[in-house]
Design an enzyme around this catalytic site. Structure first.
Site, short mmCIF file in Angstrom:
data_model
loop_
_atom_site.label_atom_id
_atom_site.label_comp_id
_atom_site.label_asym_id
_atom_site.label_seq_id
_atom_site.Cartn_x
_atom_site.Cartn_y
_atom_site.Cartn_z
N ASN A 294 21.16 43.91 8.33
CA ASN A 294 21.98 45.12 8.39
C ASN A 294 22.78 45.02 9.67
O ASN A 294 22.29 45.34 10.76
CB ASN A 294 21.14 46.40 8.37
CG ASN A 294 22.04 47.65 8.31
OD1 ASN A 294 23.25 47.55 8.50
ND2 ASN A 294 21.45 48.79 8.03
N HIS B 109 22.40 47.71 3.61
CA HIS B 109 22.86 48.96 4.23
C HIS B 109 22.06 50.12 3.68
O HIS B 109 21.73 50.15 2.49
CB HIS B 109 24.34 49.23 3.91
CG HIS B 109 25.23 48.14 4.39
ND1 HIS B 109 25.57 47.96 5.71
CD2 HIS B 109 25.84 47.13 3.72
CE1 HIS B 109 26.35 46.91 5.83
NE2 HIS B 109 26.53 46.37 4.63
N ARG C 27 20.44 59.80 14.08
CA ARG C 27 21.86 59.50 13.90
C ARG C 27 22.36 59.99 12.54
O ARG C 27 21.85 59.55 11.51
CB ARG C 27 22.00 57.96 13.96
CG ARG C 27 23.37 57.46 13.64
CD ARG C 27 23.36 55.95 13.42
NE ARG C 27 24.70 55.49 13.21
CZ ARG C 27 25.02 54.31 12.69
NH1 ARG C 27 24.06 53.46 12.35
NH2 ARG C 27 26.27 53.98 12.54
N PRO D 71 24.21 47.17 15.61
CA PRO D 71 24.47 48.28 16.51
C PRO D 71 24.19 49.65 15.91
O PRO D 71 24.46 49.90 14.74
CB PRO D 71 25.96 48.14 16.84
CG PRO D 71 26.52 47.31 15.74
CD PRO D 71 25.42 46.38 15.33
N ASN D 72 23.63 50.48 16.76
CA ASN D 72 23.36 51.90 16.47
C ASN D 72 22.19 52.13 15.52
O ASN D 72 21.81 53.29 15.30
CB ASN D 72 24.63 52.62 15.95
CG ASN D 72 25.75 52.57 16.98
OD1 ASN D 72 25.53 52.96 18.12
ND2 ASN D 72 26.91 52.06 16.61
N GLU E 256 22.65 40.95 2.61
CA GLU E 256 23.26 42.03 3.39
C GLU E 256 22.64 43.36 2.95
O GLU E 256 22.50 43.61 1.75
CB GLU E 256 24.78 42.04 3.13
CG GLU E 256 25.51 43.14 3.85
CD GLU E 256 27.01 43.14 3.54
OE1 GLU E 256 27.61 42.04 3.40
OE2 GLU E 256 27.58 44.24 3.44
N ASP F 49 30.21 33.34 10.24
CA ASP F 49 30.12 31.92 10.56
C ASP F 49 28.70 31.51 10.92
O ASP F 49 28.29 30.38 10.66
CB ASP F 49 31.06 31.59 11.73
CG ASP F 49 32.52 31.55 11.31
OD1 ASP F 49 32.81 31.68 10.10
OD2 ASP F 49 33.39 31.38 12.19
N TYR G 243 22.32 58.88 6.95
CA TYR G 243 21.30 57.82 7.09
C TYR G 243 19.86 58.29 6.91
O TYR G 243 18.95 57.48 6.95
CB TYR G 243 21.46 57.15 8.47
CG TYR G 243 22.82 56.49 8.64
CD1 TYR G 243 23.21 55.44 7.81
CD2 TYR G 243 23.72 56.92 9.61
CE1 TYR G 243 24.45 54.85 7.95
CE2 TYR G 243 24.96 56.33 9.76
CZ TYR G 243 25.33 55.30 8.92
OH TYR G 243 26.56 54.70 9.05
N ARG H 11 32.12 55.42 0.96
CA ARG H 11 32.49 56.00 2.25
C ARG H 11 33.94 55.61 2.62
O ARG H 11 34.73 55.27 1.75
CB ARG H 11 31.47 55.54 3.30
CG ARG H 11 30.05 56.01 2.95
CD ARG H 11 29.04 55.59 4.00
NE ARG H 11 29.34 56.21 5.29
CZ ARG H 11 28.81 55.80 6.45
NH1 ARG H 11 27.95 54.77 6.45
NH2 ARG H 11 29.11 56.39 7.58
N HIS I 210 31.82 44.92 9.05
CA HIS I 210 33.22 45.14 8.68
C HIS I 210 34.19 44.47 9.66
O HIS I 210 35.40 44.58 9.50
CB HIS I 210 33.50 46.64 8.60
CG HIS I 210 32.40 47.43 7.94
ND1 HIS I 210 32.04 47.22 6.62
CD2 HIS I 210 31.55 48.37 8.41
CE1 HIS I 210 31.03 48.03 6.32
NE2 HIS I 210 30.71 48.73 7.39
N ALA J 118 28.15 48.25 11.89
CA ALA J 118 29.61 48.19 11.89
C ALA J 118 30.14 46.76 11.99
O ALA J 118 31.28 46.49 11.55
CB ALA J 118 30.16 49.03 13.04
C1 DQA Z 1 25.41 50.82 7.81
C2 DQA Z 1 26.82 51.07 7.25
C3 DQA Z 1 27.88 50.67 8.27
O1 DQA Z 1 29.16 50.93 7.75
C4 DQA Z 1 27.69 51.46 9.55
O2 DQA Z 1 28.63 51.05 10.52
C5 DQA Z 1 26.31 51.39 10.08
C6 DQA Z 1 25.21 51.53 9.13
C7 DQA Z 1 24.32 51.30 6.84
O3 DQA Z 1 23.19 50.85 6.97
O4 DQA Z 1 24.59 52.14 5.98
O5 DQA Z 1 26.08 51.30 11.28
O6 DQA Z 1 25.24 49.42 8.00
#
Ligand code: DQA
Length: 151
Positions: A74, A100, A18, A10-11, A98, A87, A23, A107, A80, A77
């Site tokens: 990635n 980011h 953003r 998401p996002n 993983e 799963d 970022y 953070r 977390h 959110a």
């Molecule tokens: C993120 C870090 C996450 O905590 C955050 O919710 C994101 C972006 C990152 O790429 O730094 O959406 O995954």
């Protein structure tokens, strides 16, 4: 040919505009273009996807696991919050890293915990858009070693 699926949560479609102080200004399309170039140099097939919906990510992780593709995830959110993504990785046996852009450990404390990290081969965070390229480099020998062990 090894396959890698890059899955974005998401996002991440908003990258570029953003919270640029966190970022950067690189867009997701820029990240995809850079990875496609590198993947073709490495002889990898690359699938690149983004969704704001948790269930899409679950389905795509299962698909990658079934196909024996490596996953760069990635999860934004959902990292977390999502037992379902954890799963999906564990259940499908997907070899995953993983990823980011930001250093989540520098953070807010709610970003320090990942449900996904324990079922991933590793975590790369804090290098901005380069986190993806580093993860791509990192997953290649892991896929090779896994495939050699299977042969
Ligand atoms: C993120 C870090 C996450 O905590 C955050 O919710 C994101 C972006 C990152 O790429 O730094 O959406 O995954």
């Amino acid at each position: 040919m090894s396959a890698v699926h890059v899955l974005n949560g998401p996002n991440l479609n908003l990258l570029g505009t953003r919270e640029p102080q966190t970022y950067g200004t690189t867009t997701l399309a820029d990240i995809e273009a850079g990875l496609r170039e590198r993947a073709s140099a490495l002889g990898l097939s690359l699938t690149f996807r983004q969704s704001n919906h948790e269930g899409d990510l679950v389905t795509w992780i299962q698909e990658a696991g079934r196909a024996g593709a490596g996953v760069l995830l990635n999860a934004g959110a959902y990292t977390h919050t999502s037992v379902a993504l954890r799963d999906a990785i564990a259940g499908s046996g997907a070899l995953a890293i993983e990823v980011h852009l930001s250093n989540v450990h520098a953070r807010e404390s709610f970003r320090h915990h990942s449900f996904i990290a324990p079922v991933c081969a590793g975590v790369i965070c804090g290098f901005g858009a380069r986190s993806y390229a580093l993860a791509l480099e990192a997953i290649v020998p892991l896929l090779q070693a896994r495939d050699a062990a299977k042969a």
